[in-house]
Design a protein around this motif. Structure first.
Motif, short mmCIF file in Angstrom:
data_model
loop_
_atom_site.label_atom_id
_atom_site.label_comp_id
_atom_site.label_asym_id
_atom_site.label_seq_id
_atom_site.Cartn_x
_atom_site.Cartn_y
_atom_site.Cartn_z
N HIS A 28 10.24 -5.97 18.76
CA HIS A 28 11.14 -5.06 19.46
C HIS A 28 10.49 -3.68 19.60
O HIS A 28 9.79 -3.23 18.70
CB HIS A 28 12.46 -4.97 18.68
CG HIS A 28 13.58 -4.34 19.44
ND1 HIS A 28 13.63 -3.00 19.74
CD2 HIS A 28 14.70 -4.89 19.98
CE1 HIS A 28 14.74 -2.75 20.41
NE2 HIS A 28 15.41 -3.86 20.57
N GLN A 29 10.69 -3.04 20.73
CA GLN A 29 10.01 -1.75 20.97
C GLN A 29 10.47 -0.66 20.00
O GLN A 29 9.76 0.31 19.80
CB GLN A 29 10.18 -1.32 22.42
CG GLN A 29 11.59 -0.88 22.80
CD GLN A 29 11.60 -0.10 24.11
OE1 GLN A 29 10.69 -0.23 24.93
NE2 GLN A 29 12.60 0.73 24.31
N ASP A 30 11.65 -0.83 19.42
CA ASP A 30 12.15 0.20 18.50
C ASP A 30 11.90 -0.16 17.04
O ASP A 30 12.43 0.47 16.13
CB ASP A 30 13.66 0.40 18.72
CG ASP A 30 13.96 0.94 20.11
OD1 ASP A 30 15.05 0.63 20.64
OD2 ASP A 30 13.09 1.63 20.67
N ALA A 31 11.04 -1.16 16.79
CA ALA A 31 10.78 -1.62 15.42
C ALA A 31 9.79 -0.73 14.67
O ALA A 31 9.69 -0.82 13.44
CB ALA A 31 10.26 -3.06 15.44
N TRP A 32 9.11 0.17 15.38
CA TRP A 32 7.96 0.88 14.80
C TRP A 32 8.23 1.57 13.45
O TRP A 32 7.39 1.52 12.56
CB TRP A 32 7.37 1.87 15.81
CG TRP A 32 8.34 2.87 16.34
CD1 TRP A 32 9.15 2.74 17.42
CD2 TRP A 32 8.63 4.17 15.78
NE1 TRP A 32 9.93 3.86 17.58
CE2 TRP A 32 9.63 4.76 16.59
CE3 TRP A 32 8.15 4.89 14.68
CZ2 TRP A 32 10.16 6.03 16.35
CZ3 TRP A 32 8.66 6.16 14.43
CH2 TRP A 32 9.66 6.71 15.25
N PRO A 33 9.42 2.14 13.20
CA PRO A 33 9.57 2.79 11.87
C PRO A 33 9.73 1.81 10.72
O PRO A 33 9.69 2.20 9.56
CB PRO A 33 10.85 3.63 12.04
CG PRO A 33 11.16 3.62 13.51
CD PRO A 33 10.61 2.34 14.03
N SER A 93 18.22 11.43 15.59
CA SER A 93 16.77 11.62 15.32
C SER A 93 16.04 10.40 15.89
O SER A 93 16.68 9.35 16.11
CB SER A 93 16.52 11.70 13.81
OG SER A 93 16.80 10.44 13.19
N GLU A 94 14.75 10.53 16.09
CA GLU A 94 13.95 9.41 16.61
C GLU A 94 14.17 8.15 15.79
O GLU A 94 14.50 7.09 16.31
CB GLU A 94 12.46 9.79 16.54
CG GLU A 94 11.98 10.67 17.67
CD GLU A 94 11.85 9.88 18.96
OE1 GLU A 94 12.54 10.24 19.93
OE2 GLU A 94 11.10 8.89 18.98
N ILE A 95 13.99 8.30 14.46
CA ILE A 95 14.07 7.12 13.59
C ILE A 95 15.52 6.65 13.47
O ILE A 95 15.79 5.45 13.49
CB ILE A 95 13.47 7.43 12.20
CG1 ILE A 95 11.99 7.80 12.34
CG2 ILE A 95 13.64 6.24 11.25
CD1 ILE A 95 11.35 8.26 11.05
N GLY A 96 16.46 7.58 13.41
CA GLY A 96 17.87 7.22 13.33
C GLY A 96 18.29 6.41 14.54
O GLY A 96 18.96 5.38 14.42
N ARG A 97 17.87 6.86 15.72
CA ARG A 97 18.23 6.13 16.95
C ARG A 97 17.57 4.75 16.98
O ARG A 97 18.17 3.76 17.37
CB ARG A 97 17.84 6.94 18.18
CG ARG A 97 18.89 7.97 18.61
CD ARG A 97 18.54 8.59 19.96
NE ARG A 97 17.31 9.38 19.89
CZ ARG A 97 17.26 10.64 19.46
NH1 ARG A 97 18.38 11.23 19.05
NH2 ARG A 97 16.11 11.30 19.43
N ALA A 98 16.32 4.69 16.51
CA ALA A 98 15.62 3.39 16.47
C ALA A 98 16.38 2.42 15.56
O ALA A 98 16.56 1.25 15.89
CB ALA A 98 14.19 3.57 16.00
N GLY A 99 16.86 2.93 14.43
CA GLY A 99 17.61 2.10 13.49
C GLY A 99 18.89 1.57 14.10
O GLY A 99 19.20 0.38 13.96
N HIS A 100 19.62 2.42 14.81
CA HIS A 100 20.87 1.96 15.46
C HIS A 100 20.56 0.91 16.51
O HIS A 100 21.24 -0.11 16.60
CB HIS A 100 21.60 3.16 16.07
CG HIS A 100 22.22 4.07 15.05
ND1 HIS A 100 23.15 3.62 14.13
CD2 HIS A 100 22.03 5.38 14.80
CE1 HIS A 100 23.50 4.63 13.35
NE2 HIS A 100 22.83 5.72 13.73
#
Ligand code: 6RS
Length: 115
Positions: A28-33, A93-100
């Motif tokens: 997934h593109q938002d998996a990076w963190p 935040s970048e990471i917060g949004r990725a987590g959601h």
């Protein structure tokens, strides 16, 4: 429903489905963190605040070494990633949004594959 859940539970099919699901999460593109363990030297305070760190590479290692008895124990670790993220990161935040984003994706996919 109930019968399907029982069928999926501790069978290899249930865990094979977890491998499919984990591959989708990692891609997934938002998996990076969440791909590798948080390096507490790079992230001040993380080790103190987050008591049970978890990440996708750790889940993959646990799957490969048979440390999940069924898909429910797998789901517990995936949700730990999202709980840790919400605890440490601002929603805005970048990471917060990725987590959601990852949690929304995951909730939908495991319902489709395992329920
Ligand atoms: C999931 C999570 N929660 C809280 C903090 C970090 C993380 N993820 C780690 C992998 C990370 C992501 C971004 C980072 C970072 C480290 O290095 C410090 C410099 C900024 O860039």
């Amino acid at each position: 429903e109930k019968k399907a859940r029982l069928a999926q539970d501790s069978t290899t099919k249930g865990l094979a489905t977890c491998r499919v699901l984990l591959a989708e999460l990692e891609a997934h593109q938002d998996a990076w963190p969440f791909l590798t363990p948080v390096n507490h030297k790079a992230v001040p305070g993380y080790r103190k605040v987050i008591k049970k760190p978890m990440d996708f590479s750790t889940i993959r290692e646990k799957l490969i070494t048979n440390q999940y008895s069924n898909w429910e124990t797998f789901i517990v670790d995936v949700n730990l990633i999202f709980e840790n993220c919400e605890r440490f990161n601002e929603d805005d935040s970048e990471i917060g949004r990725a987590g959601h984003s990852m949690r929304i994706f995951f909730d939908k996919r495991w319902a489709e594959l395992l329920m």
